[in-house]
Scaffold this motif. Structure first.
Motif, PDB file in Angstrom:
ATOM      1  N   ARG A 288       0.817  -1.207   0.000  1.00 35.42           N
ATOM      2  CA  ARG A 288       0.000   0.000   0.000  1.00 35.42           C
ATOM      3  C   ARG A 288       0.848   1.252   0.000  1.00 35.42           C
ATOM      4  NH1 ARG A 288      -5.151   0.197   2.119  1.00 35.42           N
ATOM      5  NH2 ARG A 288      -4.778   2.238   3.024  1.00 35.42           N
ATOM      6  N   GLN A 323      -4.481  -6.562  21.159  1.00 34.35           N
ATOM      7  CA  GLN A 323      -4.321  -5.729  19.963  1.00 34.35           C
ATOM      8  C   GLN A 323      -3.626  -6.517  18.853  1.00 34.35           C
ATOM      9  OE1 GLN A 323      -1.912  -2.272  20.704  1.00 34.35           O
ATOM     10  NE2 GLN A 323      -2.392  -1.317  18.736  1.00 34.35           N
ATOM     11  N   ALA A 325      -3.601  -9.773  18.522  1.00 35.03           N
ATOM     12  CA  ALA A 325      -4.531 -10.808  18.051  1.00 35.03           C
ATOM     13  C   ALA A 325      -5.503 -10.211  17.027  1.00 35.03           C
ATOM     14  CB  ALA A 325      -5.287 -11.417  19.220  1.00 35.03           C
ATOM     15  N   ASP A 326      -5.987  -8.993  17.294  1.00 37.02           N
ATOM     16  CA  ASP A 326      -6.841  -8.307  16.311  1.00 37.02           C
ATOM     17  C   ASP A 326      -6.124  -8.198  14.965  1.00 37.02           C
ATOM     18  OD1 ASP A 326      -9.101  -7.764  17.885  1.00 37.02           O
ATOM     19  OD2 ASP A 326      -8.287  -5.870  18.635  1.00 37.02           O
ATOM     20  N   LEU A 327      -4.883  -7.776  15.018  1.00 39.91           N
ATOM     21  CA  LEU A 327      -4.121  -7.584  13.781  1.00 39.91           C
ATOM     22  C   LEU A 327      -3.880  -8.917  13.081  1.00 39.91           C
ATOM     23  CD1 LEU A 327      -1.608  -4.979  15.203  1.00 39.91           C
ATOM     24  CD2 LEU A 327      -3.314  -4.529  13.425  1.00 39.91           C
ATOM     25  N   GLU A 329      -5.717 -11.531  13.056  1.00 40.25           N
ATOM     26  CA  GLU A 329      -6.947 -11.930  12.360  1.00 40.25           C
ATOM     27  C   GLU A 329      -7.102 -11.124  11.061  1.00 40.25           C
ATOM     28  OE1 GLU A 329      -9.981 -13.613  13.923  1.00 40.25           O
ATOM     29  OE2 GLU A 329     -11.545 -12.920  12.582  1.00 40.25           O
ATOM     30  N   GLU A 330      -6.887  -9.836  11.148  1.00 43.65           N
ATOM     31  CA  GLU A 330      -7.065  -8.994   9.963  1.00 43.65           C
ATOM     32  C   GLU A 330      -6.068  -9.332   8.865  1.00 43.65           C
ATOM     33  OE1 GLU A 330      -9.023  -4.957  11.797  1.00 43.65           O
ATOM     34  OE2 GLU A 330      -6.858  -5.115  11.768  1.00 43.65           O
ATOM     35  N   TYR A 331      -4.866  -9.708   9.239  1.00 39.72           N
ATOM     36  CA  TYR A 331      -3.833  -9.977   8.247  1.00 39.72           C
ATOM     37  C   TYR A 331      -3.728 -11.460   7.895  1.00 39.72           C
ATOM     38  CZ  TYR A 331      -2.203  -5.165   8.314  1.00 39.72           C
ATOM     39  OH  TYR A 331      -2.121  -3.804   8.173  1.00 39.72           O
ATOM     40  N   MET A 335      -3.287 -17.962  15.380  1.00 36.37           N
ATOM     41  CA  MET A 335      -2.598 -17.931  16.677  1.00 36.37           C
ATOM     42  C   MET A 335      -2.947 -19.182  17.471  1.00 36.37           C
ATOM     43  SD  MET A 335      -2.781 -13.917  17.845  1.00 36.37           S
ATOM     44  CE  MET A 335      -2.362 -14.411  19.516  1.00 36.37           C
ATOM     45  N   PRO A 446       3.048  -2.630  16.640  1.00 36.11           N
ATOM     46  CA  PRO A 446       2.563  -3.964  16.280  1.00 36.11           C
ATOM     47  C   PRO A 446       2.085  -4.070  14.824  1.00 36.11           C
ATOM     48  CG  PRO A 446       1.650  -3.278  18.399  1.00 36.11           C
ATOM     49  CD  PRO A 446       2.352  -2.083  17.824  1.00 36.11           C
ATOM     50  N   GLU A 447       1.446  -3.030  14.286  1.00 39.08           N
ATOM     51  CA  GLU A 447       0.845  -3.217  12.965  1.00 39.08           C
ATOM     52  C   GLU A 447       1.878  -3.465  11.871  1.00 39.08           C
ATOM     53  OE1 GLU A 447      -2.632  -1.033  12.034  1.00 39.08           O
ATOM     54  OE2 GLU A 447      -2.916  -2.191  10.206  1.00 39.08           O
TER      55      GLU A 447
ATOM     56  N   VAL B 251      -9.022  -2.479  22.376  1.00 36.98           N
ATOM     57  CA  VAL B 251      -8.569  -3.701  21.724  1.00 36.98           C
ATOM     58  C   VAL B 251      -9.696  -4.733  21.779  1.00 36.98           C
ATOM     59  CG1 VAL B 251      -6.157  -3.228  22.211  1.00 36.98           C
ATOM     60  CG2 VAL B 251      -7.506  -4.548  23.844  1.00 36.98           C
ATOM     61  N   GLY B 252      -9.543  -5.794  20.973  1.00 34.02           N
ATOM     62  CA  GLY B 252     -10.574  -6.835  20.926  1.00 34.02           C
ATOM     63  C   GLY B 252     -11.602  -6.555  19.848  1.00 34.02           C
ATOM     64  N   ARG B 253     -11.144  -6.084  18.666  1.00 29.99           N
ATOM     65  CA  ARG B 253     -12.060  -5.749  17.578  1.00 29.99           C
ATOM     66  C   ARG B 253     -12.520  -6.973  16.808  1.00 29.99           C
ATOM     67  NH1 ARG B 253      -9.153  -3.637  13.774  1.00 29.99           N
ATOM     68  NH2 ARG B 253      -7.159  -3.855  14.806  1.00 29.99           N
ATOM     69  N   THR B 254     -11.698  -8.028  16.827  1.00 35.09           N
ATOM     70  CA  THR B 254     -11.947  -9.166  15.941  1.00 35.09           C
ATOM     71  C   THR B 254     -12.254 -10.423  16.758  1.00 35.09           C
ATOM     72  OG1 THR B 254      -9.655  -9.869  16.003  1.00 35.09           O
ATOM     73  CG2 THR B 254     -10.236  -8.228  14.335  1.00 35.09           C
ATOM     74  N   LEU B 256     -10.440 -13.237  16.853  1.00 32.83           N
ATOM     75  CA  LEU B 256      -9.215 -13.650  17.552  1.00 32.83           C
ATOM     76  C   LEU B 256      -8.930 -12.713  18.719  1.00 32.83           C
ATOM     77  CD1 LEU B 256      -6.223 -14.630  15.207  1.00 32.83           C
ATOM     78  CD2 LEU B 256      -7.244 -15.968  17.041  1.00 32.83           C
ATOM     79  N   GLY B 257      -9.137 -11.419  18.475  1.00 34.57           N
ATOM     80  CA  GLY B 257      -8.889 -10.442  19.529  1.00 34.57           C
ATOM     81  C   GLY B 257      -9.814 -10.658  20.707  1.00 34.57           C
ATOM     82  N   ALA B 260      -8.612 -13.536  22.671  1.00 36.04           N
ATOM     83  CA  ALA B 260      -7.454 -13.160  23.481  1.00 36.04           C
ATOM     84  C   ALA B 260      -7.900 -12.323  24.668  1.00 36.04           C
ATOM     85  CB  ALA B 260      -6.435 -12.398  22.629  1.00 36.04           C
ATOM     86  N   ARG B 288      -7.062   2.637  15.792  1.00 34.80           N
ATOM     87  CA  ARG B 288      -6.556   1.262  15.667  1.00 34.80           C
ATOM     88  C   ARG B 288      -5.294   1.046  16.479  1.00 34.80           C
ATOM     89  NH1 ARG B 288      -7.556  -1.958  11.223  1.00 34.80           N
ATOM     90  NH2 ARG B 288      -5.449  -2.776  11.255  1.00 34.80           N
ATOM     91  N   GLN B 323      -1.614   8.075  -5.305  1.00 33.47           N
ATOM     92  CA  GLN B 323      -1.608   7.324  -4.045  1.00 33.47           C
ATOM     93  C   GLN B 323      -2.470   8.022  -2.987  1.00 33.47           C
ATOM     94  OE1 GLN B 323       2.330   6.959  -2.359  1.00 33.47           O
ATOM     95  NE2 GLN B 323       1.690   5.449  -0.841  1.00 33.47           N
TER      96      GLN B 323
END
Lengths: 703, 703
Positions: A288, A323, A325-327, A329-331, A335, A446-447, B251-254, B256-257, B260, B288, B323
């Motif tokens: 990106r 946080q 773990a959220d990432l 999942e998104e990527y 885990m 982390p991201e 945190v904990g959006r997803t 997996l999150g 966790a 985020r 971009q």
């Protein structure tokens, strides 16, 4: 191919460089490359050309390129636009193997410059001399010490140890920016090449060259659009086969971006969806941003790519673990939990630690830094993780402890050299470089860590078998094209193995009646006309006709009314088909991309395609396995796969149909230029698929 | 409320601080706060308490909190866990107004610590003394010079000029990390508060306090979960009314999150979807990452928030403009074209510039830096842009030119102080701070710039009127609950104005037959039983019954077979309803969130909800305008709004129904605890909506 390789090598690693328009002033465009070459200790011949001088920056200066003795690998043309074409001709006449045209004032300024640029293209085509540019900032190859550029961003690169990372960029400005950003992040390049307006040499050819280049291990490309898709795909396939990660930054991903690209002068942007498909299909990572590109290159340089997507997470604070773990999942990383026995070991090392994954070693590690390596060791020993992220945050630079921390992670790296350890750490460049020195991938937050690990994994994931081969691209169709009516179109598709309903083309209401009698079931009646793409809008579709009488009446009405509603439309008959229901409607599209050749699109019909654009693409010819993968990629796939008690659809037949259609399009002898089958009805498992409607476009000028 | 405010102020800006467990060693937890206070020049009384010492760090030390003379605003408890409860009781007995319990070993270690933590909660409730923690790293207020923390990350904050940014964090570790990251990015805090296990004071109450606090202009919150949603929403509403941006990192959006988070000890995580809804509804920005949070705070500190979402883009390289256009689209900013007359002016300033937006001023600006301010001036003068991003990249620090560039942007800022100018620049901290000094927002890359501008715009966008008020949250229902059968449930909804079919509850096949005769149309017959949520799975649904005979037969079969298929299910009758078709099926859900109270969910039925989770939420009671906004948020909304020739559905009636349902749930006297209406049939414009099926849960223990 070898000749082409050598022709690229003539400017990437030249043994002799002429500078046409050489200047004694190292600050000027015609002077800076000479200064760079001298400063870099370039071992080849440096040959200034300038009729007004006999010496430039202490070097003998020649009056013309013809006056230069011996072979010249590469000439830089640093002249006003109006003198460039003549200079290029002189170079070609003198046997120069390649020229880099720095000058601007060509296609990027519109009409006025296009003619001159076309002349450059012609010179290259006629003489075989390669032309890079015009409108470039140049190129460098750090091992060869050939710094053939006037970019100020390159100056700091001259003193730096080269890496095996290569960058090719269609934009000189962006190439300079990436270089500056890479320098900030401690990443050096081995080679750095700009292609500008691409009168001759283009980004595809350079990627292809770098894929073969033994000095290059990682390829970065900044792309605005690719014209020669076959060469680009060949390059990606070769790079993948050689295990060289390719990271591509292409702008124009969105509607607004595409608009901006369209008004960006001399832009080459094609269909972004197709480009994206090519990257995924050939295993290149599409970044990106320049930042992302550089992070991936830095990490890939460290060596091993992760074998799988299993992520272990260790933190010094519970929230960060969530946080991450959220990432994950998104990527798209998984885990897995730490196995029970290992969790027990972790609890022994740190009472009250969270041990499941994410593992939270709490603040205890400040009292005993060995907690870090002992806990990491337990995690790696489980064999459950391809990579572990250790979040230290600002604790990484606690004054009295950082040294201990570095020693502990270093020990882990020695014990588990085949795994990846990424550390999130805040601190001064000095402290961070100590962690890097210990063999870790170091990230600030982390991201970027998770994004990079996920990209490294995908770059290492085995691609589909067919992506190893280069698709054949039929030459772009320049001749006349013709749309077929639905009946003709479906007959043509049937020749390629696609099931179509047992339908009749009737010319009169009586013929339609007779056909309906033969079918003996509920009937659909449709007008056959290549001039009427939306049949129902002109009353050209009648469904669920229950009797031959109804069919005859409907046929009479169509033949009477449609010529009135759409005067001039050529009516080619009436299609009499059995009503077929009881399946899930899908849509399949075929077209030939001007750069990348055959493209096949698949999606579920109706809302999924129209509103959510839940579609997926492949280029080239695909086999049944790849077709299945394609089907499974759609978000609405569960509707075909037996979602919530729905009957499972005939996925095998659907995949076979996609493979057949892709073969029909890719077949060099095929007349099919484009087609849309909508709907392709996918019936229950074992019952096959059937193309209920189709628009097909073929080459040729009508019958 | 004033008392509560003062009770919070007692530890945020105390006039006297006791340290129970005071240490003479400034490196120890009991010593560091004292050292910080002394170093910071805290003007209040510092009161060490330690029975074993008479002096601590040069200060008089007291044997017990009871022995401390005068009033004590705040006491820090730095003792082993087992001594904490007794110490807190002593503090309360001595009239201490608040205590900060640094000690860990409470709920975060599980069962063993929960009892002691509950005792702390009880002491606070009984005595009115506020308790912060346990398991915190403390708090500081930089203007008050009260540095009540042992966090090493705070040390550099003592010497820094305070800002008006406040941070509240449930995690001490994360608070330290944010602080360290902010320091790296040059952002200072005014106050910094950790709430840990929240035995008493919680993050909601602190946000509420900060919303009123005149020294706070920007509120950052790190949140793992909110227990007292009413106070949190009240705080957000007040902050919005006061024009204070609130940025929340939860945190904990997803999936997996959330997993966790669930295993993260002492976690408070509730439904992330509801939390997200609260943030959007009350105008808080959900970040985020810590990086994003800090960028937004830095930018918001500069002053004016953009009035709209119209972005101008100026670059020195065409590709970057594309971009940035990609990013603008993704982040919801618009990029209006430069008006023709202004484009002409830009062309005069820079021949060959791209002038449409993105504007590409090309590399010419290196020859004449005034190109920058003249071009920016033209863009701002058009009044078409709320913010402009200027991408300079590495050019920002060209040695001989950076000074000129800073001067030109500074001039633009003076002329257009009400607009935002964001610069993307690479360079040393010194160079970047010169651009900041000129009044620009400075970012390294385009993505943080665009993300931040978009967040600032949304933080400034007017919220729905109702979000200004605090929703009333009915006390959580602790009593028995009861599911209603479909017939009962729909009668109850009808009392709140929801249309339901004119249906009859029959007890016998004969009654069913008679009801069908009265209806005189196609009939649906359904079993009425609160024990059978999935009626069709037990043969409890018969549709399209065409005659009274068919109805009677079907009823007989159901009453015979269903008791066999589901023994024990209480059969409450047979619902005889007219078949109703011809609309779009939607789904509406109602439930009471334990923290945030009434929640309403809306989505289009079928695939959209089941597969794509295309649903949207609101908390509290919503009006018709907000209901319409909610409907329009779904991706599948076009299916209701007349997409591709479909009839336009009755959006007004749908919105009214959502508002009525939200009122039914929010009504303090309502028995409804939860409901799912699936489908709610939305008919053509003017034809209303009708609830075809519903499951309703009420308070009470049956009839």
């Amino acid at each position: 191919v070898t000749d082409l390789r050598q022709s690229i090598a003539s400017f990437v690693t030249p043994n002799s460089v002429a500078i046409i328009g050489a200047s004694d002033n190292p600050a000027r465009i015609g002077g800076r490359p000479i200064a760079y070459l001298l400063q870099a200790g370039y071992a080849g011949r440096i040959l200034p050309v300038n009729p007004t001088r006999s010496e430039v920056q202490g070097l003998e200066c020649f009056a013309s390129i013809a006056a230069v003795p011996g072979e010249v690998d590469c000439a830089l043309i640093v002249l006003p636009a109006e003198k460039v074409v003549a200079a290029a001709r002189e170079c070609a006449a003198s046997g120069v193997r390649s020229v880099l045209v720095f000058s601007s004032g060509f296609a990027e300024i519109g009409e006025a410059g296009i003619a001159a640029q076309n002349e450059l293209s012609q010179i290259a085509a006629e003489t075989g001399m390669r032309i890079v540019g015009p409108n470039i900032v140049g190129a460098f190859h750090a091992v060869n010490r050939s710094f053939l550029t006037f970019s100020g961003a390159v100056a700091p690169a001259i003193g730096v140890t080269p890496s095996t990372v290569a960058l090719v960029s269609q934009s000189g400005g962006y190439a300079g920016y990436i270089l500056a950003l890479a320098q900030e992040r401690g990443l050096a390049f081995g080679s750095w090449i700009t292609t500008g307006n691409e009168a001759d040499v283009d980004v595809a050819e350079v990627v292809d060259f770098l894929a073969d280049d033994p000095g290059t291990r990682i390829i970065l490309a900044y792309v605005e659009g690719v014209k020669r898709g076959d060469i680009f795909m060949r390059g990606l396939a070769k790079a993948r086969a050689a295990g060289k990660p390719v990271v591509v930054l292409k702008v124009g991903r969105t509607r607004l971006g595409a608009q901006a690209a369209a008004s960006h002068t001399a832009s080459l942007a094609g269909s972004d969806e197709v480009f994206d498909t090519v990257c995924r299909q050939f295993g290149a990572h599409r970044a990106r941003s320049a930042e992302e590109m550089i992070e991936i290159a830095r990490a890939a340089l460290k060596g091993n790519l992760p074998a799988g997507n299993r992520l272990g997470v260790m933190t010094v604070s519970g929230g960060v673990g969530v946080q991450i773990a959220d990432l994950a999942e998104e990527y798209g990383l998984t885990m897995p939990s730490v196995p029970a026995s290992a969790q027990a070991m972790l609890s022994q090392i740190v009472p009250f630690a969270a041990t499941r994954n994410p593992v939270d070693i709490t603040a205890q590690f400040t009292n005993d830094p060995t907690i870090i390596n002992r806990s990491l060791d337990v995690m790696f020993e489980t064999d459950c993780y391809d990579a572990v992220v250790l979040f230290l945050g600002h604790a990484a630079s606690f004054p009295s402890l950082a040294g201990h921390f570095v020693a502990t992670v270093s020990e882990v790296r020695r014990k588990h050299p085949d795994r990846l350890l990424a550390i999130c750490a805040l601190g001064s460049p000095e402290i961070l470089s100590r962690y890097e020195g210990a063999g870790c991938l170091v990230f600030q937050g982390p991201e970027p860590a998770i994004a990079t690990l996920a990209a490294l994994h995908r770059l290492n994931a085995p691609g589909p078998a067919h992506a190893q081969a280069t698709p054949t691209i039929a030459p772009p169709w320049g001749g006349a094209t013709r749309k077929l009516n639905e009946y003709e179109g479906k007959r043509l598709l049937a020749q390629y193995g696609i099931s179509v309903p047992p339908e009749t083309l009737a010319q009169t209401p009586q013929e339609a009646r007779a056909a309906a009698e033969r079918l003996g079931c509920l009937v659909a009646l449709k007008i056959a006309s290549a001039d009427i793409p939306h049949k129902s809008e002109v009353g050209g579709v009648a469904l669920d006709l229950a009797s031959p009488d109804q069919v005859e009446q409907a046929a009479t009405a169509m033949l009477r009314d449609i010529p009135v509603r759409q005067p001039g439309a050529r009516i080619e008959g009436l299609i009499v088909a059995p009503m077929i229901g009881g399946g899930t409607e899908c849509i399949v599209g075929l077209h030939r991309d001007p750069a990348f050749g055959p493209v096949i699109m698949f999606g579920l019909g109706g809302v999924a395609v129209e509103l959510l654009r839940d579609v997926t693409f492949r280029v080239g010819r695909i086999d049944v396995a790849e077709a299945l993968a394609m089907i499974r990629e759609t978000r609405c796939f569960p509707l075909l796969g037996g979602f919530r008690g729905r009957p499972r659809c005939d996925l095998d037949a659907l995949a076979q149909a996609l493979a057949d259609l892709s073969a029909a399009l890719a077949d060099p002898g095929s007349a099919i230029l484009a087609a849309e089958i909508n709907p392709l009805l996918v019936r229950q498992d074992g019952a096959g698929v059937v193309a209920l409607d189709a628009v097909v476009e073929v080459s040729g000028s009508g019958d």
